[in-house]
Design an enzyme around this catalytic site. Structure first.
Site, PDB file in Angstrom:
ATOM      1  N   ASP A 278       0.769  -1.156  -0.152  1.00 19.72           N
ATOM      2  CA  ASP A 278       0.092   0.196   0.076  1.00 19.72           C
ATOM      3  C   ASP A 278       0.965   1.242  -0.089  1.00 19.72           C
ATOM      4  OD1 ASP A 278      -2.523   1.281   0.508  1.00 19.72           O
ATOM      5  OD2 ASP A 278      -1.527   2.095   2.218  1.00 19.72           O
ATOM      6  N   GLU A 366      -1.153  -1.498  -6.062  1.00 17.44           N
ATOM      7  CA  GLU A 366      -2.545  -0.739  -6.546  1.00 17.44           C
ATOM      8  C   GLU A 366      -2.086  -0.085  -8.055  1.00 17.44           C
ATOM      9  OE1 GLU A 366      -4.018   1.602  -2.584  1.00 17.44           O
ATOM     10  OE2 GLU A 366      -1.705   1.642  -2.998  1.00 17.44           O
ATOM     11  N   CYS A 425     -13.769  -7.679   9.452  1.00 15.35           N
ATOM     12  CA  CYS A 425     -15.222  -8.098   9.415  1.00 15.35           C
ATOM     13  C   CYS A 425     -15.678  -7.834   7.865  1.00 15.35           C
ATOM     14  CB  CYS A 425     -15.818  -7.756  10.766  1.00 15.35           C
ATOM     15  SG  CYS A 425     -16.112  -5.910  10.505  1.00 15.35           S
ATOM     16  N   CYS A 440     -14.498   0.992  12.246  1.00 15.59           N
ATOM     17  CA  CYS A 440     -15.340   0.169  11.261  1.00 15.59           C
ATOM     18  C   CYS A 440     -16.674   0.287  11.902  1.00 15.59           C
ATOM     19  CB  CYS A 440     -14.949  -1.373  11.552  1.00 15.59           C
ATOM     20  SG  CYS A 440     -16.205  -2.691  10.786  1.00 15.59           S
ATOM     21  N   CYS A 443     -18.091  -3.484  13.537  1.00 14.75           N
ATOM     22  CA  CYS A 443     -17.467  -3.996  14.779  1.00 14.75           C
ATOM     23  C   CYS A 443     -17.092  -3.095  15.603  1.00 14.75           C
ATOM     24  CB  CYS A 443     -16.572  -5.111  14.469  1.00 14.75           C
ATOM     25  SG  CYS A 443     -14.985  -4.614  13.522  1.00 14.75           S
ATOM     26  N   ASP A 450      -3.238   2.415   6.746  1.00 15.60           N
ATOM     27  CA  ASP A 450      -2.112   1.915   5.739  1.00 15.60           C
ATOM     28  C   ASP A 450      -1.908   0.062   5.855  1.00 15.60           C
ATOM     29  OD1 ASP A 450      -1.940   4.301   4.814  1.00 15.60           O
ATOM     30  OD2 ASP A 450      -0.188   4.697   6.135  1.00 15.60           O
TER      31      ASP A 450
END
Length: 532
Positions: A278, A366, A425, A440, A443, A450
């Protein structure tokens, strides 16, 4: 066994057919650049390479076969010789470029007035032939410089015209290219390319000889090129003499044998391990492999470190009298700072890519749109940070190194939301646009942007575009159906980009985020709506 050799020109193909006894392949009863040879190609290799090493091989089915040669290059800084015709060669190339551009423009104007006017084709052969016919009148001093100066300038214009034409027709990627402009001595960088004549690297590994220029003293050892030329493992194709930062450089293009460029005794230290990379601005690269080992490469940001001194030096330069001793001192200091930032940025890219190629057997990266990243930053300082990181040089550098080392490089789909999906998740990550930590919404776990993105990139599958082995990363379906009633929410990213409507595409590309988020939650609450 049948093998097809594709040469660059029909004349080369004819010579190959005469030496090897092969047959020239015809198309519409006309000869082509391809020659068919029967038997093993190795028995013909010496004859073919005596003509040119820039050839391609194909099997009977038309599938490409390695030719045994790889193109590469090297650049050396050389000392400025005393009383040399270098500046004259730079000016001659610029003069030929401007002459060819003026000729093209005059032909275009004449064509508008008279439709039957026969204009010169925009090819190197046609423009160079016309130059040879008119050079005594337009440039009576032409004999004082190498013929390569004029050929180099005309070739540059032909390429510029081709770029403009292809861009106008929509066949060229990137920013639209405008019609070529006349080159000025103040703005045009001095350069000249040599393709014929005496070009060699001397045995002392310090001297480079160019046509008409003569011997140039290199500031570094030329062993990395000279030893391959002596052993006939490389062929010198062309050399370019250029000026940058007030210094002189010689860049050479080589064709080198595959056994030298890609030695078989070198293999990655972890050939069975895959890694996800990344790229970013806080840290240049975050690498996470399948062993859950993580390495963070810092971003040197050389321009940011030198920006204060650059501004101070530029103010000093603006207060000096052009041509004075103080002006030259300030200009030399400014060039030194720019040269340092460029070298630091380039060295960082080489170190990171070399580590990846020497360590892993598979690397996933990427597909970044650097121009779009800069536009989305808003502030000028943020856009400058994107350019300062040198992200655009990472992919091509890694690609050519991996190709030589037989390392697999997988490019993740551009629209894969690696920074928006929680790897644990598969929930959606929320937070500020440039926040380091994201939360998130499923969760409620807080993760590093990163680190999470490198995990998603590592586990992205180039076969299913979203299915990661036995675990499926949830990718939101398009707001408007793709026309396939069996669409199960794990839509192929490339098909999603092509088939989804403009409204849906704009929403998921960030142009209408509120609509995209509301539609996402509506589909999650009532999956049947997603199929309407």
């Amino acid at each position: 066994m049948l093998v097809i050799v594709a040469m660059r020109t029909k004349a080369q193909a004819q010579r190959v057919a005469e030496l090897t006894g092969g047959k020239i392949i015809l198309k519409d009863n006309k000869p082509t650049c391809k020659v068919s040879l029967s038997g093993d190609f190795e028995q013909y290799r010496e004859d073919v390479e005596s003509i040119s090493v820039l050839f391609k091989l194909y099997d009977k089915a038309g599938k490409p076969v390695p030719s045994g040669w790889t193109l590469t290059g090297a650049t050396f800084e050389v000392e400025w010789p005393k009383d040399s015709p270098i500046n004259s060669h730079f000016g001659a190339r610029r003069f030929a470029y401007n002459w060819a551009l003026a000729t093209v423009k005059s032909d275009m104007d004449a064509k508008k007035k008279d439709a039957n006017y026969v204009s010169t084709q925009w090819t190197l052969e046609a423009l160079r032939k016309r130059w040879n016919q008119e050079k005594d009148a337009v440039a009576p001093w032409w004999a004082s410089n190498s013929k390569e100066c004029y050929a180099s300038g005309i070739a540059d214009l032909v390429q510029a015209l081709s770029n403009w034409s292809q861009s106008k027709k929509g066949k060229r990627k990137g920013k639209r290219v405008g019609f070529p402009k006349f080159a000025s001595k103040r703005k045009d960088p001095g350069r000249v390319r040599f393709t014929t004549g005496t070009m060699r690297f001397e045995d002392d590994r310090r001297t480079i000889v160019l046509p008409s220029i003569g011997a140039l003293r290199s500031k570094e050892n030329t062993r990395r090129v000279q030893r391959h030329l002596v052993k006939n493992n490389a062929r010198l194709l062309n050399c370019t003499l250029s000026e940058r930062w007030g210094r002189l450089f010689v860049s050479c293009q080589l064709a080198i044998r595959d056994k030298i460029a890609s030695p078989t005794n070198k293999a990655p230290s972890k050939p069975t391990i895959r890694a996800g990379v990344d790229l970013g601005l806080r840290s240049f690269a975050t690498v996470t492999d399948s062993n859950e080992d993580r390495i963070v490469f810092p971003n040197p940001a050389p321009l940011r470190a030198a920006i204060a001194e650059l501004k101070r030096t530029q103010r000093q330069l603006s207060r000096r009298i052009p041509g004075s001793h103080g002006y030259e001192q300030a200009k030399t200091k400014l060039n030194r700072l720019y040269r340092k930032t460029t070298y630091m940025r380039r060295e960082n890219v080489h170190q990171v890519t070399r580590y990846l190629v020497d360590t892993y057997g598979e690397v996933k990266i990427e597909d970044l749109n650097i121009a779009a990243m800069k536009r989305s930053m808003g502030r000028r300082a943020f856009r400058r940070s994107v350019s300062d990181a040198g992200l655009g040089a990472f992919r091509p550098t890694l690609t050519y190194k991996a190709q030589r080392a037989k390392v697999k490089v997988v490019v993740v789909d551009r629209f894969f939301p690696s920074s928006q999906l929680h790897h644990g998740c598969t929930g959606r990550l929320v937070g500020a646009k440039l926040a380091k930590r994201l939360t998130c919404d499923t969760c409620h776990a807080e993760v590093d942007r990163d680190d999470n993105a490198s995990l998603n990139i590592r586990d992205w599958s180039d076969v299913t575009r979203g299915l990661v082995e036995s675990t499926a990363l949830f990718v939101p379906r398009p707001l408007v159906g793709t026309g396939d009633s069996s669409d199960d929410g794990l839509t192929h990213h490339l098909e999603r980009a092509d088939k989804s409507s403009a409204c849906a595409g704009d929403a998921w590309r960030g142009k209408n985020k509120s609509i995209a988020v509301k539609a996402l939650y509506a589909i999650e609450e009532n999956p049947a709506r997603g199929r309407e």
